[in-house]
Design an enzyme around this catalytic site. Structure first.
Site, short mmCIF file in Angstrom:
data_model
loop_
_atom_site.label_atom_id
_atom_site.label_comp_id
_atom_site.label_asym_id
_atom_site.label_seq_id
_atom_site.Cartn_x
_atom_site.Cartn_y
_atom_site.Cartn_z
N LYS A 150 0.86 -1.18 0.00
CA LYS A 150 0.00 0.00 0.00
C LYS A 150 0.91 1.24 0.00
O LYS A 150 1.42 1.65 1.03
CB LYS A 150 -0.92 0.06 1.23
CG LYS A 150 -1.97 1.20 1.09
CD LYS A 150 -2.49 1.70 2.42
CE LYS A 150 -1.65 2.79 2.99
NZ LYS A 150 -1.63 4.05 2.19
N GLY A 203 -4.83 0.73 5.18
CA GLY A 203 -3.74 0.49 6.12
C GLY A 203 -4.21 -0.26 7.34
O GLY A 203 -3.55 -1.20 7.83
N GLU A 210 9.71 2.28 10.68
CA GLU A 210 10.65 3.41 10.57
C GLU A 210 9.79 4.66 10.64
O GLU A 210 9.03 4.95 9.72
CB GLU A 210 11.44 3.33 9.26
CG GLU A 210 12.63 4.26 9.22
CD GLU A 210 12.32 5.56 8.51
OE1 GLU A 210 12.14 6.58 9.22
OE2 GLU A 210 12.24 5.56 7.28
N CYS A 261 13.27 11.89 6.75
CA CYS A 261 13.15 11.58 8.18
C CYS A 261 14.47 11.71 8.92
O CYS A 261 14.50 11.95 10.13
CB CYS A 261 12.57 10.19 8.36
SG CYS A 261 13.45 8.92 7.44
N GLU A 266 8.75 17.14 14.53
CA GLU A 266 9.26 16.92 13.18
C GLU A 266 8.48 17.80 12.21
O GLU A 266 7.28 17.63 12.01
CB GLU A 266 9.11 15.44 12.78
CG GLU A 266 9.73 15.12 11.45
CD GLU A 266 9.63 13.64 11.10
OE1 GLU A 266 10.58 13.09 10.54
OE2 GLU A 266 8.58 13.03 11.40
#
Length: 562
Positions: free
Chosen positions: A258, A295, A333, A367, A467
């Protein structure tokens, strides 16, 4: 270059213009041919021609050289074929399941938007639980035979896929640029090649791995874990797909992919490549969709044995919670807020400049980007000036231009988030050295943000903790080395870090004190054979090389085998 004649059925092309492009673009390289094609067929944006179409170029040129009327007729026929039967519209709305492109069960769709133009370039279907069930069933059926193929068979298939990937790499790069805004040169030299590197590494590891060992009276066997759900993000689409897909296929797992619904076009090209490589039906399946439905259905599914997820920490938590019900393995991750400790020394200015550039790569949407620059308090102003000079020199604009270094943010949601956090940084008292949340002067549309540098940032500010995922650098002052390490570790994340120092031994000692899965000393790059992953809320498990293989393997002990 084309204008529509009367009824709009056939293209009219100037012989002079075509001659110029024929001389400039026609020869040898696929890259040049694709540039040529896009000039002839501007409507191809987002649905690039296949290499079958590129192979008509010599025929078209010969027709042109024989006479323009012959050329125009042949070109018109080719464009009718390219635009008409069009794999693109039908395939974009389809899913790849059990070796073929099939119609989805549900009726939801999603528009894929070019972030540089804010125009819709494709429409995809969003899957439902029934689509997931169908894909998982195909993968489960295929696993019984694919998992028993020899290493030789798996190597043959991987080598075929690698060859095809290399041949279509520029096509893939263009798809990435159109779907998520990566500057075309970055797509060609970093984004698309990253996927190729994972394939090469997987072949290397598979060639050298023995999946059986002896331990006392036991035979230790490593076997493919089963059916794997691969859920990938939009920021490095080809890289993240191949970092998961290559090792999974190498060890004999079957998969359901996906990709992000924000950047699905590159993944669909990869599905074509897998098909062309000859992998058995059901080994690879692709279902487009959002995290909330597809998901979730994948991570909960009782016939999924393992989930490999890359994305935000919040989404990763949801995946883990869903997967816990069936006690399946989850490799994640997740987010990062990487510190870059620059120790005082004669190479200070160069280290600051390199650190700033690395922060801004991929428009800051990486990231592992070193977004927290830690510098000695006595050199804060110097660092701010150097970083601002780097930011101001970067070319922001059209991602299709080879000169562009900073493209748009990948989507409207990310654009709003980054601008909000920049404004919040100002509100909380950080010093805005350059950039800001206003639109760059030379861009009128698109999700563009200027490279931004903050100085005098305190560790408790939002821009030092969250972030941002945009071209935003926060410079933080430290008093001494211990203070720098304390600031570096004062985060819920632990994906990556950097240390710059002319004394390599000192840099290594500092690196060992940082709680992160990866530390780059003096700008050293990644190695696809080394483990990629983080501590704390940056995830669990590792990708790349032999360490990445381990995530897709189960270990069995057989006692009494002589």
């Amino acid at each position: 270059m084309f204008r529509k004649n009367g009824g709009g059925k056939s293209p009219a092309l100037s012989t002079t213009i075509f001659r110029e492009y024929r001389q400039a673009f026609l020869p040898r390289s696929h890259c040049s041919r694709r540039c040529f094609w896009s000039c002839l067929h501007p409507n191809s944006l987002g649905c690039s021609p296949s290499f079958d179409e590129l192979d008509v170029f010599p025929i078209l040129v010969q027709a042109f050289d024989d006479g323009f009327e012959n050329f125009a007729s042949l070109l018109s026929a080719n464009m009718t074929t390219a635009a008409g039967g069009a794999r693109n519209m039908d395939k974009n709305l389809s899913f790849y399941i059990d070796g073929e492109w099939v119609s989805p069960r549900g009726g939801r769709t999603h528009d894929v938007v070019n972030p540089a133009t804010e125009e819709v370039i494709a429409r995809i279907s969003l899957g439902c639980e029934e689509d997931v069930d169908t894909a998982v069933a195909a993968a489960r059926k295929a696993f019984a035979s694919f998992s028993t193929l020899s290493v030789v068979n798996h190597l043959e298939l991987l080598r075929s896929l690698t060859t095809i990937y290399a041949r279509r790499q520029f096509e893939l790069a263009e798809a990435i640029t159109s779907e998520m805004g990566s500057p075309i040169e970055w797509s060609r030299t970093a984004q698309a090649p990253a996927g190729y590197d994972h394939l090469v590494e997987a072949i290397k590891v598979l060639e050298s791995t023995d999946f059986t060992t002896r331990l006392g009276n036991a035979l230790i066997v490593q076997e493919p874990i089963g059916v794997c759900a691969l859920i990938t993000p939009w920021n490095w689409p080809a890289n993240q797909v191949m970092a998961k897909l290559a090792p999974a296929l190498a060890v004999g797992c079957t998969v359901v992919l996906k990709p992000s619904e924000m950047a699905p076009l590159s993944a669909m090209l990869i599905a074509d490549m897998v098909h062309e490589a000859g992998f058995p039906a059901g080994v690879f399946n692709l279902v487009n969709g959002d995290g909330a439905i597809v998901g979730s259905a994948l991570s909960k599914h009782p016939d999924i044995d393992m989930v490999s997820f890359t994305g935000s920490t919040d989404a990763g938590i949801a995946v883990a919670q869903n997967a816990a019900v069936t006690v399946k393995r989850v490799c994640q991750e997740l987010g990062g807020k990487s510190p870059n400790i620059i120790l005082d020394g004669e190479d200070f200015a160069e280290a600051v400049a390199k650190g700033a550039r690395r922060c801004f790569n991929n428009t800051g949407q990486t990231c592992t980007a070193p977004t927290r620059m830690l510098v000695p308090a006595s050199r804060l102003q110097e660092a701010a000036r150097i970083a601002a000079d780097v930011a101001d020199a970067l070319i922001v604009g059209d991602p299709l231009s080879s000169q562009t270094q900073i493209g748009p943010l990948a989507n409207a949601s990310q654009y709003s988030k980054v601008r909000r956090l920049i404004d919040l940084g100002v509100e909380e008292g950080a010093m805005l050295v350059t950039g800001g949340s206003t639109h760059p002067v030379d861009t009128k549309v698109g999700y563009f943000v200027r490279p931004t540098v903050f100085a005098g940032v305190s560790p408790d500010m939002t821009i030092a903790r969250e972030e941002i995922f945009g071209p935003v650098l926060s410079i933080i002052a430290y008093a001494d080395e211990d203070h720098a390490v304390q600031i570096a570790n004062n985060t819920v994340f632990g994906l990556s870090a950097a240390v710059s120092c002319s004394d390599a031994d000192r840099a290594e000692k500092v690196a060992r004190r940082i709680r992160a899965g990866m530390v780059h000393i003096n700008g050293a790059g990644l190695d696809t054979g080394a483990p990629f992953g983080g501590y704390k809320q940056s995830g669990n498990g590792r990708e790349q090389g032999r360490y990445g293989f381990e995530e897709y393997l189960e270990t069995k002990a057989i006692f009494g085998h002589s």
